[in-house]
Design a protein around this motif. Structure first.
Motif, PDB file in Angstrom:
ATOM      1  N   VAL A  42      -9.938   1.659   4.485  1.00 44.90           N
ATOM      2  CA  VAL A  42      -9.819   0.347   5.132  1.00 44.90           C
ATOM      3  C   VAL A  42      -8.883   0.503   6.320  1.00 44.90           C
ATOM      4  O   VAL A  42      -7.693   0.806   6.149  1.00 44.90           O
ATOM      5  N   SER A  43      -9.445   0.351   7.525  1.00 42.61           N
ATOM      6  CA  SER A  43      -8.626   0.448   8.742  1.00 42.61           C
ATOM      7  C   SER A  43      -7.773   1.720   8.761  1.00 42.61           C
ATOM      8  O   SER A  43      -6.584   1.679   9.084  1.00 42.61           O
ATOM      9  N   GLY A  44      -8.366   2.830   8.365  1.00 41.95           N
ATOM     10  CA  GLY A  44      -7.661   4.103   8.417  1.00 41.95           C
ATOM     11  C   GLY A  44      -6.825   4.423   7.195  1.00 41.95           C
ATOM     12  O   GLY A  44      -6.321   5.536   7.059  1.00 41.95           O
ATOM     13  N   ARG A  45      -6.667   3.451   6.283  1.00 45.25           N
ATOM     14  CA  ARG A  45      -5.919   3.710   5.045  1.00 45.25           C
ATOM     15  C   ARG A  45      -6.906   4.076   3.934  1.00 45.25           C
ATOM     16  O   ARG A  45      -7.960   3.459   3.836  1.00 45.25           O
ATOM     17  N   THR A  46      -6.533   5.025   3.089  1.00 49.31           N
ATOM     18  CA  THR A  46      -7.420   5.494   2.028  1.00 49.31           C
ATOM     19  C   THR A  46      -6.888   5.050   0.670  1.00 49.31           C
ATOM     20  O   THR A  46      -5.695   5.197   0.384  1.00 49.31           O
ATOM     21  N   ILE A  47      -7.785   4.502  -0.153  1.00 52.22           N
ATOM     22  CA  ILE A  47      -7.434   4.083  -1.516  1.00 52.22           C
ATOM     23  C   ILE A  47      -8.256   4.939  -2.485  1.00 52.22           C
ATOM     24  O   ILE A  47      -9.482   4.989  -2.392  1.00 52.22           O
ATOM     25  N   THR A  48      -7.575   5.601  -3.405  1.00 50.27           N
ATOM     26  CA  THR A  48      -8.232   6.418  -4.429  1.00 50.27           C
ATOM     27  C   THR A  48      -7.671   6.007  -5.796  1.00 50.27           C
ATOM     28  O   THR A  48      -6.728   5.206  -5.863  1.00 50.27           O
ATOM     29  N   PRO A  49      -8.202   6.556  -6.885  1.00 48.34           N
ATOM     30  CA  PRO A  49      -7.625   6.240  -8.199  1.00 48.34           C
ATOM     31  C   PRO A  49      -6.139   6.586  -8.304  1.00 48.34           C
ATOM     32  O   PRO A  49      -5.408   5.989  -9.099  1.00 48.34           O
ATOM     33  N   ALA A  50      -5.681   7.546  -7.481  1.00 47.05           N
ATOM     34  CA  ALA A  50      -4.285   7.999  -7.564  1.00 47.05           C
ATOM     35  C   ALA A  50      -3.332   7.221  -6.658  1.00 47.05           C
ATOM     36  O   ALA A  50      -2.121   7.422  -6.709  1.00 47.05           O
ATOM     37  N   THR A  51      -3.869   6.324  -5.810  1.00 50.05           N
ATOM     38  CA  THR A  51      -3.012   5.575  -4.881  1.00 50.05           C
ATOM     39  C   THR A  51      -2.003   4.716  -5.650  1.00 50.05           C
ATOM     40  O   THR A  51      -2.370   4.009  -6.589  1.00 50.05           O
ATOM     41  N   THR A  52      -0.738   4.791  -5.231  1.00 47.55           N
ATOM     42  CA  THR A  52       0.308   4.023  -5.923  1.00 47.55           C
ATOM     43  C   THR A  52       0.524   2.678  -5.233  1.00 47.55           C
ATOM     44  O   THR A  52       0.284   2.535  -4.041  1.00 47.55           O
ATOM     45  N   ASN A  53       1.012   1.703  -5.989  1.00 49.95           N
ATOM     46  CA  ASN A  53       1.192   0.350  -5.472  1.00 49.95           C
ATOM     47  C   ASN A  53       2.167   0.284  -4.307  1.00 49.95           C
ATOM     48  O   ASN A  53       2.028  -0.562  -3.434  1.00 49.95           O
ATOM     49  N   LYS A  54       3.155   1.180  -4.276  1.00 48.80           N
ATOM     50  CA  LYS A  54       4.150   1.106  -3.199  1.00 48.80           C
ATOM     51  C   LYS A  54       3.516   1.393  -1.832  1.00 48.80           C
ATOM     52  O   LYS A  54       4.063   1.021  -0.802  1.00 48.80           O
ATOM     53  N   ASN A  55       2.363   2.056  -1.832  1.00 52.22           N
ATOM     54  CA  ASN A  55       1.680   2.348  -0.561  1.00 52.22           C
ATOM     55  C   ASN A  55       0.709   1.243  -0.141  1.00 52.22           C
ATOM     56  O   ASN A  55       0.014   1.385   0.863  1.00 52.22           O
ATOM     57  N   LEU A  56       0.658   0.175  -0.906  1.00 44.78           N
ATOM     58  CA  LEU A  56      -0.394  -0.823  -0.683  1.00 44.78           C
ATOM     59  C   LEU A  56       0.095  -2.126  -0.052  1.00 44.78           C
ATOM     60  O   LEU A  56      -0.703  -2.958   0.330  1.00 44.78           O
ATOM     61  N   LYS A  57       1.412  -2.283   0.075  1.00 47.36           N
ATOM     62  CA  LYS A  57       1.936  -3.573   0.539  1.00 47.36           C
ATOM     63  C   LYS A  57       1.432  -3.914   1.937  1.00 47.36           C
ATOM     64  O   LYS A  57       0.975  -5.025   2.197  1.00 47.36           O
ATOM     65  N   GLN A  58       1.487  -2.957   2.863  1.00 48.76           N
ATOM     66  CA  GLN A  58       1.024  -3.212   4.229  1.00 48.76           C
ATOM     67  C   GLN A  58      -0.483  -3.473   4.278  1.00 48.76           C
ATOM     68  O   GLN A  58      -0.949  -4.279   5.061  1.00 48.76           O
ATOM     69  N   LEU A  59      -1.221  -2.762   3.417  1.00 49.77           N
ATOM     70  CA  LEU A  59      -2.672  -2.990   3.368  1.00 49.77           C
ATOM     71  C   LEU A  59      -2.967  -4.429   2.965  1.00 49.77           C
ATOM     72  O   LEU A  59      -3.822  -5.086   3.550  1.00 49.77           O
ATOM     73  N   ARG A  60      -2.241  -4.932   1.982  1.00 49.04           N
ATOM     74  CA  ARG A  60      -2.502  -6.287   1.488  1.00 49.04           C
ATOM     75  C   ARG A  60      -2.117  -7.349   2.512  1.00 49.04           C
ATOM     76  O   ARG A  60      -2.639  -8.457   2.480  1.00 49.04           O
ATOM     77  N   LYS A  61      -1.197  -7.016   3.388  1.00 45.96           N
ATOM     78  CA  LYS A  61      -0.858  -7.929   4.490  1.00 45.96           C
ATOM     79  C   LYS A  61      -1.997  -7.934   5.522  1.00 45.96           C
ATOM     80  O   LYS A  61      -2.313  -8.950   6.128  1.00 45.96           O
TER      81      LYS A  61
END
Length: 291
Positions: free
Chosen positions: A68-87
């Motif tokens: 999504v917009s250059g960010r990659t989400i996999t089964p191993a992605t941790t929540n701390k890396n997702l805050k900016q994506l959710r914004k």
């Protein structure tokens, strides 16, 4: 920033590893173009909501990956890396007004930006701007959201998402429970955000008229898979296939099919009321020219 969304072999299993495991998505590969207005349709339980909840990582894939917009989400992605994506990816759920909780309209809309560390002053400015985007009068800012009409409450909830300035907006059955006027206002708002703000709009809906009136791109889901992807005219070109998918035709197309069954020689199946009117006029004028 590029707003392209790419699913690659994405599977999602609820309660994985238990006797109750259930595949909601199965090896889904699909691309949603940045800047598009994309409708996602399918009968109840086809996987629509599960699919879109992966776009802002409310759900993570059991297998596969999403970009999504250059960010990659996999089964191993941790929540701390997702805050900016959710914004970056705003999501409006069905009946979003049920998530309102603050004592005033402005405080409710400010909640999202403040949650991301924005100052009180900046959050207030963002909230006022969002109120303008959704057509809420500034005089309502100090009212309780629970004193507003249903349509206004829904606008407050949408403004709360827009105040975080997302580039991608997901609308999951955004008109559920609204009267026809409220329905049109919300859909026109989505169109305005798409046209004027350049947002990528993703609409999950059972309303086929909204699909043909607003969407440029359509994804059809069935049993956790993408079974068709194209423009509305491609999706609805085969009425029998649409019915096999347990979907409705747009109302103009359905009426046209009835006319054809009754012997009216329509050459195509129009998808909108205006096109249907043009087709009927064409048949009448064609008939007159032979007299």
């Amino acid at each position: 920033m590029d707003q392209t969304i790419n699913f690659k072999q994405v599977t999602h299993t609820y309660q994985a590893g238990t006797p109750f495991a259930q595949n909601a998505l199965s090896q889904v590969s699909v691309t949603i173009a940045g800047g598009s207005f994309t409708a996602i349709i399918g009968h109840t339980g086809s996987g629509k909501s599960t699919l879109v909840q992966h776009i802002n990582a409310l759900l993570k894939p059991t297998a596969g990956e999403i970009k999504v917009s250059g960010r990659t989400i996999t089964p191993a992605t941790t929540n701390k890396n997702l805050k900016q994506l959710r914004k970056h990816v705003g999501m409006v759920f069905q009946f979003p007004e049920k998530q309102l909780f603050e004592e005033t309209v402005i405080k409710d809309i400010m909640f999202g930006p403040k949650n991301y560390g924005v100052s009180d002053e900046e959050a207030r400015l963002d909230a006022k701007q969002a109120m303008g985007l959704v057509g809420l009068d500034g005089s309502l800012q100090d009212k309780s959201p629970f004193d507003l009409s249903g349509g206004q409450m829904r606008r407050v909830a949408i403004a709360g998402v827009l105040a975080m300035k997302p580039e991608i907006l997901i609308l999951d059955e955004p008109t559920a429970g609204l009267d026809p006027r409220g329905h049109k206002e919300i859909m026109d708002l989505a169109e305005k955000l798409h046209q004027q703000q350049g947002m990528t709009i993703i609409l999950v809906t059972h309303q086929m008229d909204d699909v043909v009136d607003y969407a440029s791109d359509v994804i059809v889901m069935d049993q956790g898979k993408v079974v068709k992807h194209g423009e509305p005219k491609d999706i609805f070109s085969d009425p029998e296939w649409v019915y096999d998918m347990h979907l409705d035709l747009p109302s103009a197309a359905e009426f046209a099919c009835r006319l054809i069954t009754a012997g009216v020689p329509l050459k195509t199946i129009p998808l909108t009321i205006d096109k249907l009117a043009d087709a009927i006029v064409g048949v009448i004028q064609g008939g007159q020219s032979h007299e």
